[in-house]
Design a protein around this motif. Structure first.
Motif, PDB file in Angstrom:
ATOM      1  N   VAL A 143      68.671  67.277  -4.395  1.00 20.55           N
ATOM      2  CA  VAL A 143      67.943  66.038  -4.134  1.00 20.55           C
ATOM      3  C   VAL A 143      67.693  65.288  -5.443  1.00 20.55           C
ATOM      4  CG1 VAL A 143      65.738  65.078  -3.377  1.00 20.55           C
ATOM      5  CG2 VAL A 143      66.896  66.777  -1.980  1.00 20.55           C
ATOM      6  N   ALA A 144      67.366  66.031  -6.508  1.00 21.43           N
ATOM      7  CA  ALA A 144      67.128  65.390  -7.807  1.00 21.43           C
ATOM      8  C   ALA A 144      68.380  64.668  -8.289  1.00 21.43           C
ATOM      9  CB  ALA A 144      66.682  66.433  -8.831  1.00 21.43           C
ATOM     10  N   CYS A 145      69.553  65.264  -8.063  1.00 22.45           N
ATOM     11  CA  CYS A 145      70.802  64.597  -8.449  1.00 22.45           C
ATOM     12  C   CYS A 145      70.978  63.292  -7.672  1.00 22.45           C
ATOM     13  CB  CYS A 145      71.990  65.527  -8.199  1.00 22.45           C
ATOM     14  SG  CYS A 145      72.127  66.928  -9.331  1.00 22.45           S
ATOM     15  N   ALA A 146      70.670  63.325  -6.376  1.00 22.30           N
ATOM     16  CA  ALA A 146      70.781  62.116  -5.565  1.00 22.30           C
ATOM     17  C   ALA A 146      69.842  61.028  -6.079  1.00 22.30           C
ATOM     18  CB  ALA A 146      70.477  62.439  -4.100  1.00 22.30           C
ATOM     19  N   LEU A 147      68.619  61.431  -6.445  1.00 20.73           N
ATOM     20  CA  LEU A 147      67.654  60.436  -6.914  1.00 20.73           C
ATOM     21  C   LEU A 147      68.027  59.884  -8.278  1.00 20.73           C
ATOM     22  CD1 LEU A 147      64.230  61.822  -5.664  1.00 20.73           C
ATOM     23  CD2 LEU A 147      65.888  60.324  -4.558  1.00 20.73           C
ATOM     24  N   GLN A 148      68.664  60.693  -9.119  1.00 16.94           N
ATOM     25  CA  GLN A 148      69.145  60.156 -10.391  1.00 16.94           C
ATOM     26  C   GLN A 148      70.221  59.096 -10.144  1.00 16.94           C
ATOM     27  OE1 GLN A 148      68.078  60.122 -13.287  1.00 16.94           O
ATOM     28  NE2 GLN A 148      69.591  60.405 -14.888  1.00 16.94           N
TER      29      GLN A 148
END
Length: 247
Positions: A143-148
């Motif tokens: 999810v953090a990758c998507a938000l980046q």
């Protein structure tokens, strides 16, 4: 007969142009966690592009654990803000001597931004074993990758984005009607800003500073210096727009 192309030549041929690379590095370098917004609107087609960028993020085992909820209801946004405010006060108490200093910081822009997007981990994640058997937290990492991706796309569009994680997940989940097993992990503020911070806000406010690169890169084992990365030689290795290499 044409000469065979080596894998190295093929990889080099896939590189972006110098100008394209400069734009990518500039976007990374100028991304900011924004807390001050100018109201306004985000056109639906732009918001769709941002969420499409997020949805193209990498995920462990291609599990795609992200779920996005656009909060268009003003009353609901107010209740979410109240959850953040309650945790802000609890955080200040937990910080002890730095509590008063913390309370002077602006830590969210939920009521000021054009858009509020809640992000949750999907239910049923335990069914995804690929890449998570020993590291189940890879769902959150994905999810953090998507938000980046979303953050960088917003910066490229000239829009600010702030990621707020200061809330009780259960309380936010109840407000958003999340199913059992799903978990709220972010409240995003997205929209026009008066200007982007020249440096990260918490650095600008002297709360903390970015660690020098050489202090977080090791060779072969923890704490072993990387001789190829001389101290101070690569504190800002990303080229500015128009530059063709590190400065």
């Amino acid at each position: 007969m044409p000469s065979p192309t080596s894998p190295i030549d093929m990889a080099q041929g896939a590189a972006f142009s110098a100008e394209e690379r400069a734009a990518v590095y500039r976007t990374i370098r100028e991304r900011r966690d924004m807390r001050h917004f100018a109201g306004g609107q985000v056109a639906p087609e732009v918001l769709a592009r941002l969420l499409e960028a997020a949805h193209h993020g990498p995920s462990v085992g291609f599990m795609q654990p992200w779920r996005f909820i656009r909060v268009a209801d003003g009353a609901l946004r107010g209740r979410l803000h109240a959850c953040v405010e309650a945790e802000r006060l609890r955080t200040a108490e937990a910080l002890g001597v730095r509590g008063a200093e913390f309370l002077r910081l602006k830590v969210e822009g939920l009521r000021d931004a054009a858009e509020c997007i809640a992000v949750a981990l999907a239910d049923g994640r335990e069914a995804h074993v690929f890449g998570r058997r020993t590291l189940p937290q890879m769902d959150l990492a994905s999810v953090a990758c998507a938000l980046q991706n979303l953050w960088l796309a917003a910066r490229a569009e000239g829009l600010g984005m702030g990621w707020v994680s200061m809330f009780d997940p259960a309380a936010v989940g109840a407000l958003l009607g999340l199913p059992p097993g799903a978990e709220a992990v972010a409240l995003l503020s997205i929209g026009p800003v008066h200007g982007f911070y020249e440096e990260p806000m918490l650095q600008q406010e002297r709360w903390a500073r970015r660690a020098p690169l050489h202090t977080v890169v090791f060779d072969n084992a923890w704490g072993q210096p990387a001789p190829w990365l001389a101290e101070g030689a690569a504190e800002d290795p990303m080229p500015a727009a128009g530059e063709k290499g590190p400065r």
